[in-house]
Design an enzyme around this catalytic site. Structure first.
Site, PDB file in Angstrom:
ATOM      1  CE  LYS A 127      47.002  31.771  44.715  1.00 42.06           C
ATOM      2  NZ  LYS A 127      45.890  32.712  45.020  1.00 42.06           N
ATOM      3  CG  ASP A 172      44.219  31.559  42.397  1.00 40.15           C
ATOM      4  OD1 ASP A 172      43.851  30.516  42.954  1.00 40.15           O
ATOM      5  OD2 ASP A 172      44.250  32.666  42.963  1.00 40.15           O
ATOM      6  CG  ASP A 185      41.413  39.405  36.861  1.00 43.95           C
ATOM      7  OD1 ASP A 185      41.636  38.491  37.689  1.00 43.95           O
ATOM      8  OD2 ASP A 185      40.305  39.979  36.760  1.00 43.95           O
ATOM      9  CB  ALA A 197      44.552  42.289  43.990  1.00 42.74           C
ATOM     10  N   GLY A 198      46.900  40.372  42.081  1.00 41.44           N
ATOM     11  CA  GLY A 198      48.306  40.060  41.846  1.00 41.44           C
ATOM     12  C   GLY A 198      49.106  39.543  43.024  1.00 41.44           C
ATOM     13  N   GLY A 252      44.532  36.606  37.512  1.00 39.16           N
ATOM     14  CA  GLY A 252      45.566  37.085  38.437  1.00 39.16           C
ATOM     15  C   GLY A 252      45.065  38.055  39.485  1.00 39.16           C
ATOM     16  CB  CYS A 304      40.491  29.711  47.913  1.00 40.96           C
ATOM     17  SG  CYS A 304      39.417  31.016  47.319  1.00 40.96           S
ATOM     18  CG  ASP A 320      35.408  36.942  29.242  1.00 47.50           C
ATOM     19  OD1 ASP A 320      35.733  35.989  29.983  1.00 47.50           O
ATOM     20  OD2 ASP A 320      34.257  37.086  28.793  1.00 47.50           O
TER      21      ASP A 320
END
Ligand SMILES: C[S@@+](CC[C@H](N)C(=O)[O-])C[C@H]1O[C@@H](n2cnc3c(N)ncnc32)[C@H](O)[C@@H]1O
Length: 450
Positions: free
Chosen positions: A278, A335, A293, A275-276, A273, A388, A319
């Protein structure tokens, strides 16, 4: 080759996020000057070259190096915009500029001189800054310790773009091939578009739209409530940002959230996740989010941002190459960490650093994390995998190998993502045109055992 169009610098103070209106005098390094004598060059150029030295040395990413440098230098907004434009533009065109400079240089060029020559060449060849201004500014800058002024003078006067270079010569050959494999006949347009400046996209509430318009910002194309914005001031200085009505997010990044469908009231695991961003968009859609995360410091940033937006989520550090002790959920978003090869407009330095080996390392980590995400998906539940990146290895190949080994998961058609996407194995790739990033997204349903 179509030689790059001659363009004037369009300083965009808003994009730097750090532009201030003070007109303090600065030294070549952008530090406050004690003397009232202005330097014989624009301090924005000095700052650009210094930022490029650290980025080309592999010491930092352009966005963070630029942000820190601009904050410290406190340049007037116009100069901050020029500095931003020079750093990103030089990096976007760096391979082409290197090819143009190579015949004029002998042996290894020291890093500072290389950064200066690349920036000067970018101004002359791409921005179309008049030659006398380019030579004058960069020769004076060279005299402050960036390189031999006589060499800079001679090279900048003579440098020309070789007549036959295509736009993909701004990418390594192997990476241009990945783009061609991903986008076929659209690839040429995509590669050309990746050389354009990255616009700012904000997810806006109706109040955010009104407030930005009232302040004098311009709103452009929109994908749902993600709007292309030309700000009239730094983002943090807008009322919309302060009030929590605006969140920076690329439309393709938002598409990963849309891929989950309706999550209102549902428990959602936001894996990797970070820095959040999404997580915030999921919470805004009514989801009860647990963001996981391994980087605890990112949770702090995410909490602060959610608070600004008036939203809530839970956080958990783990982890994800191992399965954490968490109950499975009906909706899971992974993600995954990736090479970022789909974000070259905003992170042009990636193309200068990325190698096929790094892609393979990323794919191995993604495969491990996808197995974890599968265990955390409840039977009958949905698992969305996104990166991405546009490389085959990190997208369709990771997911296809996963599906081969986990027949209880089936790929599903994606809901309307609003952005344009092309099919790519068991998922889709968003098309990185007009400021949209390239994301691979797959939606996988876990079957209920009979
Ligand atoms: C693409 S970023 C996530 C961005 C985030 N989803 C968002 O929208 O703001 C990938 C994240 O993966 C995290 N990560 C990398 N390796 C990990 C691991 N082994 N376990 C858990 N998280 C990991 C990184 O800390 C990073 O925050």
């Amino acid at each position: 080759m179509t030689a790059p169009r001659s363009r004037r610098a369009k300083p965009n103070a808003a994009k730097s996020g750090a532009a201030k209106s003070s007109a303090a005098k600065t030294s070549p390094a952008g530090e406050p000057r004690s003397s009232a004598t202005p330097p014989p060059f624009n301090p924005a150029r000095a700052l650009s070259v210094r930022v490029l030295v650290s980025v080309l040395a592999g010491e930092s990413y352009a966005a963070s190096a630029l942000d820190q440098a601009l904050t410290r230098a406190n340049l007037p907004g116009r100069d901050a915009g020029l500095c931003t434009h020079l750093v990103y533009g030089t990096l976007r065109y760096a391979p082409l500029l290197e090819a143009a400079l190579a015949p004029l240089l002998r042996g290894e060029t020291p890093l500072k001189a290389r950064a200066l020559l690349l920036t000067g060449a970018f101004e002359k060849l791409v921005l179309g800054t008049p030659l006398h201004a380019v030579v004058n500014e960069y020769v004076n800058l060279a005299k402050t310790g960036f390189g031999p002024p006589a060499l800079v003078n001679a090279v900048l006067r003579r440098v020309e773009i070789p007549a036959s270079l295509p736009p993909e010569d701004t990418l390594p050959v192997w990476l241009a091939e990945q783009y061609r494999a991903a986008y076929g006949e659209r690839a040429a347009a995509v590669l050309k578009d990746l050389l354009e400046p990255q616009p700012l996209w904000l997810r806006l509430t109706p109040a955010g739209r009104e407030s930005l318009l009232a302040e004098g910002s311009e709103l452009g194309a929109a994908y749902g409530d993600v709007v292309r914005v030309q700000l009239d001031r730094p983002l943090r200085g807008t009322d919309a940002f302060e009030q929590g009505w605006a969140q920076p997010i690329n439309p393709a990044s938002f598409a990963c959230v849309r891929a989950l469908g309706d999550v209102d009231g549902a428990r959602v695991l936001d894996l990797a996740g970070g820095a959040g961003i999404k997580a915030a968009m999921l919470a805004a859609s009514g989801a009860r989010v647990l963001s996981v995360d391994r980087a605890t410091n990112k949770h702090h940033a995410a909490r602060e941002n959610l608070e600004r937006l008036g939203l809530e989520a839970q956080f958990f550090s783990a982890d994800l190459t191992k399965v954490p002790a968490l109950p499975p959920a009906d909706f899971v978003l992974l993600d995954a960490p990736c090479t970022g090869s789909g974000t070259l407009r905003s992170h042009p330095e990636i193309k200068l650093r990325l190698t096929p080996d790094v892609v393979q390392e990323a794919a191995a980590l993604q495969a491990q994390m996808l197995e974890t995400a599968a265990v955390l998906t409840a039977p009958g539940g949905l698992l969305v995998y996104s990166v991405c990146s546009v490389t085959q290895a990190e997208g369709p190949e990771v997911v296809q190998q996963f599906l081969n080994a986990n027949p209880e998961f089936q790929p599903e058609a994606l809901p309307d993502l609003l952005v344009e996407a092309v099919s790519s194995g068991p998922g889709v790739l968003t098309v990185p045109l007009e400021g949209v990033d390239g994301f691979f997204i797959a939606r996988l349903r876990r079957q209920v055992a009979e």
